[in-house]
Scaffold this motif. Structure first.
Motif, mmCIF file in Angstrom:
data_model
loop_
_atom_site.group_PDB
_atom_site.id
_atom_site.type_symbol
_atom_site.label_atom_id
_atom_site.label_comp_id
_atom_site.label_asym_id
_atom_site.label_seq_id
_atom_site.Cartn_x
_atom_site.Cartn_y
_atom_site.Cartn_z
ATOM 1 N N GLN A 40 32.548 -9.772 54.877
ATOM 2 C CA GLN A 40 33.536 -8.833 54.337
ATOM 3 C C GLN A 40 32.916 -7.929 53.275
ATOM 4 O OE1 GLN A 40 36.404 -11.792 53.129
ATOM 5 N NE2 GLN A 40 37.633 -11.517 54.994
ATOM 6 N N LEU A 41 32.086 -8.504 52.403
ATOM 7 C CA LEU A 41 31.403 -7.703 51.389
ATOM 8 C C LEU A 41 30.432 -6.715 52.029
ATOM 9 C CD1 LEU A 41 30.739 -10.438 48.675
ATOM 10 C CD2 LEU A 41 32.273 -8.463 48.466
ATOM 11 N N GLN A 42 29.738 -7.149 53.080
ATOM 12 C CA GLN A 42 28.828 -6.248 53.784
ATOM 13 C C GLN A 42 29.595 -5.079 54.410
ATOM 14 O OE1 GLN A 42 26.765 -9.224 56.258
ATOM 15 N NE2 GLN A 42 24.854 -8.340 55.472
ATOM 16 N N ASP A 43 30.781 -5.356 54.939
ATOM 17 C CA ASP A 43 31.603 -4.280 55.501
ATOM 18 C C ASP A 43 31.970 -3.266 54.421
ATOM 19 O OD1 ASP A 43 31.521 -5.366 58.037
ATOM 20 O OD2 ASP A 43 33.515 -6.289 57.900
ATOM 21 N N LYS A 44 32.328 -3.745 53.224
ATOM 22 C CA LYS A 44 32.656 -2.847 52.118
ATOM 23 C C LYS A 44 31.435 -2.039 51.686
ATOM 24 C CE LYS A 44 36.446 -5.617 50.294
ATOM 25 N NZ LYS A 44 36.950 -6.419 49.190
ATOM 26 N N ILE A 45 30.286 -2.689 51.645
ATOM 27 C CA ILE A 45 29.048 -1.992 51.283
ATOM 28 C C ILE A 45 28.751 -0.897 52.303
ATOM 29 C CG2 ILE A 45 26.529 -2.255 51.159
ATOM 30 C CD1 ILE A 45 27.073 -5.033 49.857
ATOM 31 N N ARG A 46 28.826 -1.249 53.577
ATOM 32 C CA ARG A 46 28.561 -0.274 54.650
ATOM 33 C C ARG A 46 29.536 0.903 54.559
ATOM 34 N NH1 ARG A 46 29.317 -3.479 58.646
ATOM 35 N NH2 ARG A 46 27.295 -4.437 58.408
ATOM 36 N N TYR A 47 30.813 0.609 54.330
ATOM 37 C CA TYR A 47 31.829 1.661 54.207
ATOM 38 C C TYR A 47 31.474 2.609 53.063
ATOM 39 C CZ TYR A 47 36.246 3.907 53.030
ATOM 40 O OH TYR A 47 37.206 4.836 52.717
ATOM 41 N N ASN A 48 31.131 2.054 51.896
ATOM 42 C CA ASN A 48 30.826 2.888 50.733
ATOM 43 C C ASN A 48 29.524 3.657 50.898
ATOM 44 O OD1 ASN A 48 32.954 2.591 48.589
ATOM 45 N ND2 ASN A 48 32.607 0.453 49.120
ATOM 46 N N GLY A 53 27.897 7.905 50.424
ATOM 47 C CA GLY A 53 26.447 8.067 50.334
ATOM 48 C C GLY A 53 25.811 7.227 49.234
ATOM 49 N N LEU A 54 26.444 6.113 48.888
ATOM 50 C CA LEU A 54 25.927 5.259 47.817
ATOM 51 C C LEU A 54 24.748 4.422 48.308
ATOM 52 C CD1 LEU A 54 29.313 4.006 46.336
ATOM 53 C CD2 LEU A 54 27.855 5.844 45.468
ATOM 54 N N ASP A 55 23.815 4.189 47.410
ATOM 55 C CA ASP A 55 22.658 3.340 47.716
ATOM 56 C C ASP A 55 22.946 1.949 47.163
ATOM 57 O OD1 ASP A 55 20.160 2.381 48.422
ATOM 58 O OD2 ASP A 55 19.195 3.160 46.610
ATOM 59 N N ILE A 56 23.570 1.122 47.990
ATOM 60 C CA ILE A 56 23.957 -0.230 47.582
ATOM 61 C C ILE A 56 23.152 -1.222 48.402
ATOM 62 C CG2 ILE A 56 25.863 -1.870 47.361
ATOM 63 C CD1 ILE A 56 27.772 0.550 47.468
ATOM 64 N N ASP A 57 22.559 -2.185 47.709
ATOM 65 C CA ASP A 57 21.754 -3.209 48.381
ATOM 66 C C ASP A 57 22.639 -4.050 49.292
ATOM 67 O OD1 ASP A 57 19.588 -4.787 49.081
ATOM 68 O OD2 ASP A 57 19.520 -5.882 47.186
ATOM 69 N N ASP A 58 22.070 -4.464 50.417
ATOM 70 C CA ASP A 58 22.774 -5.338 51.350
ATOM 71 C C ASP A 58 22.793 -6.760 50.798
ATOM 72 O OD1 ASP A 58 24.178 -6.039 53.589
ATOM 73 O OD2 ASP A 58 22.495 -5.903 54.970
ATOM 74 N N LEU A 59 23.506 -7.641 51.474
ATOM 75 C CA LEU A 59 23.612 -9.034 51.059
ATOM 76 C C LEU A 59 23.014 -9.956 52.102
ATOM 77 C CD1 LEU A 59 27.316 -8.992 49.812
ATOM 78 C CD2 LEU A 59 25.257 -8.831 48.422
ATOM 79 N N ASN A 79 23.113 -25.639 48.885
ATOM 80 C CA ASN A 79 21.813 -24.973 49.022
ATOM 81 C C ASN A 79 21.931 -23.489 49.371
ATOM 82 O OD1 ASN A 79 18.931 -25.094 48.993
ATOM 83 N ND2 ASN A 79 18.974 -24.947 51.213
ATOM 84 N N ILE A 80 23.138 -22.969 49.552
ATOM 85 C CA ILE A 80 23.255 -21.565 49.941
ATOM 86 C C ILE A 80 24.105 -20.775 48.958
ATOM 87 C CG2 ILE A 80 22.877 -21.973 52.395
ATOM 88 C CD1 ILE A 80 25.869 -21.747 52.847
ATOM 89 N N PHE A 81 23.849 -19.479 48.916
ATOM 90 C CA PHE A 81 24.627 -18.564 48.090
ATOM 91 C C PHE A 81 24.469 -17.157 48.655
ATOM 92 C CE2 PHE A 81 20.383 -18.692 46.366
ATOM 93 C CZ PHE A 81 20.114 -17.385 45.982
ATOM 94 N N ILE A 82 25.335 -16.263 48.227
ATOM 95 C CA ILE A 82 25.219 -14.864 48.628
ATOM 96 C C ILE A 82 24.327 -14.182 47.600
ATOM 97 C CG2 ILE A 82 26.452 -12.694 48.974
ATOM 98 C CD1 ILE A 82 28.925 -14.371 49.712
ATOM 99 N N GLY A 83 23.269 -13.564 48.082
ATOM 100 C CA GLY A 83 22.330 -12.910 47.183
ATOM 101 C C GLY A 83 21.980 -11.513 47.659
ATOM 102 N N LYS A 84 21.389 -10.749 46.778
ATOM 103 C CA LYS A 84 20.967 -9.394 47.121
ATOM 104 C C LYS A 84 19.800 -9.452 48.095
ATOM 105 C CE LYS A 84 22.395 -7.296 42.770
ATOM 106 N NZ LYS A 84 21.919 -6.566 41.593
ATOM 107 N N ALA A 85 19.855 -8.618 49.102
ATOM 108 C CA ALA A 85 18.852 -8.630 50.172
ATOM 109 C C ALA A 85 17.450 -8.324 49.647
ATOM 110 C CB ALA A 85 19.239 -7.638 51.262
ATOM 111 N N LYS A 86 17.319 -7.306 48.795
ATOM 112 C CA LYS A 86 15.986 -6.923 48.301
ATOM 113 C C LYS A 86 15.362 -8.058 47.494
ATOM 114 C CE LYS A 86 16.933 -1.983 48.208
ATOM 115 N NZ LYS A 86 17.216 -0.822 47.364
#
Length: 126
Positions: A40-48, A53-59, A79-86
């Motif tokens: 869901q967060l990735q969908d919001k990032i992609r939308y924005n 035209g925002l430069d937002i890091d993927d998750l 052992n898992i969490f949502i983190g910034k892709a870069k």
């Protein structure tokens, strides 16, 4: 799967580990909602990105303990969490470099663990 094979595990052993993990009630109650939240967060990032035209890091779904070190923790909530892709890519690259140094005997296991703990404690150093 390829990580487990590289570590010398049999394919059946790897799939048995995955099956055991996904049969754990925590997987459906806690891990699946985390994966859904990430999507869901990735969908919001992609939308924005597309709309404004925002430069937002993927998750990414990231692991505290590398799966290569313990395949039995692949789908464990602890052992898992949502983190910034870069940051995740940089951390994986650094861990691989450290692992390779250790593999070739250039660094002792204590130094490797110390470096990995530093990376976990101070990810902004990457």
């Amino acid at each position: 799967v390829k990580i487990g094979i590289r570590e010398g595990k049999e394919v059946d052993e790897i799939f048995n580990s995955f099956q055991k993990q996904i049969n754990d009630p925590d997987f459906y109650e806690k891990v699946v909602p985390l994966i859904l939240k990430k999507v869901q967060l990735q969908d919001k990032i992609r939308y924005n990105r597309e709309k404004f035209g925002l430069d937002i890091d993927d998750l990414h779904i990231s692991h505290k303990e590398a799966v290569v070190d313990n395949i039995d923790t692949t789908f464990k909530l602890s052992n898992i969490f949502i983190g910034k892709a870069k940051l995740n890519r940089k951390e994986v690259a650094l861990k691989n470099k450290i692992r390779n140094l250790h593999f070739f005997g250039k660094v002792g296991i204590v130094q490797v663990k110390l470096l990995l703990n530093l990376v976990k404690a101070f990810p902004e150093m990457l």
